[in-house]
Design an enzyme around this catalytic site. Structure first.
Site, short mmCIF file in Angstrom:
data_model
loop_
_atom_site.label_atom_id
_atom_site.label_comp_id
_atom_site.label_asym_id
_atom_site.label_seq_id
_atom_site.Cartn_x
_atom_site.Cartn_y
_atom_site.Cartn_z
N SER A 49 0.84 -1.20 0.00
CA SER A 49 0.00 0.00 0.00
C SER A 49 0.87 1.24 0.00
O SER A 49 1.96 1.25 0.58
CB SER A 49 -0.85 -0.05 1.27
OG SER A 49 -1.29 1.21 1.63
N LYS A 64 1.72 -3.17 6.71
CA LYS A 64 2.19 -3.24 5.32
C LYS A 64 3.70 -3.00 5.25
O LYS A 64 4.41 -3.68 4.50
CB LYS A 64 1.42 -2.24 4.44
CG LYS A 64 -0.05 -2.60 4.24
CD LYS A 64 -0.22 -3.94 3.53
CE LYS A 64 -1.67 -4.37 3.41
NZ LYS A 64 -1.84 -5.72 2.84
N TYR A 116 -2.48 -0.23 10.51
CA TYR A 116 -2.66 -0.88 9.20
C TYR A 116 -1.43 -0.65 8.33
O TYR A 116 -0.86 -1.58 7.75
CB TYR A 116 -3.92 -0.32 8.50
CG TYR A 116 -3.92 -0.55 7.01
CD1 TYR A 116 -4.26 -1.80 6.49
CD2 TYR A 116 -3.54 0.46 6.11
CE1 TYR A 116 -4.22 -2.04 5.14
CE2 TYR A 116 -3.50 0.23 4.76
CZ TYR A 116 -3.84 -1.01 4.27
OH TYR A 116 -3.79 -1.25 2.91
C1 UD1 Z 1 -5.80 3.95 2.89
C2 UD1 Z 1 -4.41 3.72 2.38
C3 UD1 Z 1 -4.46 2.81 1.18
C4 UD1 Z 1 -5.19 1.55 1.55
C5 UD1 Z 1 -6.59 1.89 2.01
C6 UD1 Z 1 -7.29 0.65 2.49
C7 UD1 Z 1 -3.20 5.76 2.85
C8 UD1 Z 1 -2.54 6.94 2.27
N1 UD1 Z 1 -3.80 4.96 1.98
O1 UD1 Z 1 -6.46 4.69 1.95
O2 UD1 Z 1 -3.17 2.50 0.79
O3 UD1 Z 1 -5.26 0.70 0.44
O4 UD1 Z 1 -6.51 2.76 3.11
O5 UD1 Z 1 -8.55 0.97 3.01
O6 UD1 Z 1 -3.20 5.53 4.06
N2 UD1 Z 1 -12.61 10.34 3.28
C9 UD1 Z 1 -13.55 11.27 3.67
N3 UD1 Z 1 -14.75 10.82 4.08
C10 UD1 Z 1 -15.09 9.50 4.15
C11 UD1 Z 1 -14.11 8.55 3.75
C12 UD1 Z 1 -12.88 9.01 3.33
O7 UD1 Z 1 -13.29 12.46 3.63
O8 UD1 Z 1 -16.20 9.17 4.58
C13 UD1 Z 1 -11.30 10.81 2.81
C14 UD1 Z 1 -10.15 10.35 3.68
O9 UD1 Z 1 -9.89 11.22 4.73
C15 UD1 Z 1 -9.02 10.32 2.64
C16 UD1 Z 1 -9.73 9.99 1.32
O10 UD1 Z 1 -11.10 10.27 1.54
O11 UD1 Z 1 -8.47 11.59 2.53
C17 UD1 Z 1 -9.58 8.55 0.94
O12 UD1 Z 1 -9.92 7.73 2.06
P1 UD1 Z 1 -10.07 6.17 1.94
O13 UD1 Z 1 -10.89 5.83 0.75
O14 UD1 Z 1 -10.52 5.66 3.28
O15 UD1 Z 1 -8.64 5.63 1.63
P2 UD1 Z 1 -7.24 5.98 2.32
O16 UD1 Z 1 -7.42 6.12 3.78
O17 UD1 Z 1 -6.60 7.08 1.56
#
Ligand code: UD1
Length: 342
Positions: free
Chosen positions: A125, A154, A150
């Site tokens: 990841s 990784k 998490y």
């Molecule tokens: C993280 C990991 C990624 C992993 C994934 C597994 C990092 C940089 N990346 O992704 O490698 O495969 O988890 O689940 O840590 N968000 C909102 N509102 C929501 C949900 C998400 O604002 O309800 C935002 C989060 O704050 C983030 C972005 O959307 O900025 C993406 O979030 P998400 O889809 O959960 O993935 P990551 O946390 O980036």
């Protein structure tokens, strides 16, 4: 050529199985179904015409895992997806994450060694890079402090495979995914979170369809162009195809060392607010969202330099953010239609 896919009932695993079958591989899956169901296997069968067997086995149980390898001694490789992956949950349940993600990996490696499996591809990841300021990240970018348990699993998983590969014949590839999104264009398989989703795109589509009342954007006060976090959203079929290419690369002995690492991203940084806009544009649905506090464990901004995967694996991400959102939306609509027709 037969491949063992762990976590084959999960989101990326299922899409990868489709790509492997389309490229002539036979596949068996191992999935405990603690965070998945076998529903995606039905979709795989509809798309490919092939019924994929799943062993409902917890990889933390060495004896059961060994039995699967024993029955499938003819495999050319293992693609190891199975893991817990909710960043937020891992902050509150660190031991669950270390116990599950590391024990299962060690058991897989013990079996890979015992049965002389020649090739291994590991789901890593971009979270291994932590809060790095060197953007876009290349594979050589030093890994900063992991922002969540998490992410630490990784980082540790990569190190375990590196150390293992140094003294064993197995050839390994570590694939660092950025943010996989979207669904197969048939809308027969897609992301199927059990319970409340954590990831942004299923939260977006479930809000749009009315399963979730409101989306919360986790923070708009980061030092980014609009204050929300930046990620590299990559279509899941592009990610899936990189696994097939990685396996072919190892099978054809094009690798330069026993353990190589590749970034799988598009190279484009997209903010949360931009992702929401892209969804609204392709769906015509106005999303009900609000700005909330930052989420624990989130990195601020990350996107990939993907040159190495393009050059060495001859891989190319083909689907952009709008088509990714379109396929995610088609999948969500197809899930609703299925419920309505039952
Ligand atoms: C993280 C990991 C990624 C992993 C994934 C597994 C990092 C940089 N990346 O992704 O490698 O495969 O988890 O689940 O840590 N968000 C909102 N509102 C929501 C949900 C998400 O604002 O309800 C935002 C989060 O704050 C983030 C972005 O959307 O900025 C993406 O979030 P998400 O889809 O959960 O993935 P990551 O946390 O980036």
């Amino acid at each position: 050529m037969k491949v063992l896919v762990t976590g084959g009932c999960g989101y990326i695993g299922a899409h990868t199985i489709v790509d492997l079958i389309n490229n002539g591989f036979d596949v068996v899956s191992v999935d405990s179904n603690i965070r998945s169901t076998t529903q995606l296997l039905d979709g795989i069968e509809k798309i490919t015409g092939k019924k994929v067997r799943n062993y409902k086995v917890d990889l933390c149980n060495l004896e059961d895992t060994n039995a699967v390898f024993h029955e499938n001694r003819d495999i050319v490789g293992v693609i190891h997806f199975a893991a817990l992956k909710a960043v937020g949950e891992s902050v509150h349940e660190p031991l669950l994450y270390f116990q599950n993600n590391l024990t299962s990996l060690i058991n897989v490696l013990k079996c890979v060694k015992e049965y002389n499996v020649p090739n291994l591809v590991f789901s890593s990841s971009c979270s291994v890079y932590g809060n790095t300021t060197a953007l876009p990240v290349v594979e050589e970018t030093p890994l900063a402090e992991a922002q969540s348990p998490y992410a630490r699993t990784k980082q540790m998983g990569e190190k375990i495979i590196e150390d293992y590969s140094r003294v064993n014949d197995t050839q390994s590839i570590l694939l660092r995914y950025f943010n996989p999104v979207g669904a197969h264009p048939s809308a027969l398989i897609g992301e199927l979170p059990l319970g409340k989703p954590d990831n942004l795109v299923p939260v977006i589509t479930q809000t749009a369809i009315g399963k979730i009342p409101k989306l919360t954007v986790f923070g708009d006060d980061y030092n980014t162009k609009d204050g929300s976090c930046v990620r590299d959203y990559i279509h899941v079929m592009d990610i899936a195809n990189a696994h097939t290419k990685a396996l072919q690369y190892l099978i054809e002995h094009r690798n330069e060392s026993n353990c190589e690492v590749f970034n799988l991203g598009t190279g484009n940084g997209v903010t949360v607010l931009e992702a929401i806009k892209a969804f609204e544009k392709i769906s015509g649905v106005k999303l009900n969202y609000t700005i909330g506090p930052r989420r624990e464990g989130d990195v601020i901004a990350i996107y990939a330099n993907n040159t190495k995967a393009k050059e060495k694996l001859q891989w190319e991400p083909k689907i952009g953010i709008e088509d990714s959102m379109r396929t995610a939306w088609q999948w969500e609509v197809s899930l609703r239609n299925k419920v309505l027709s039952n």
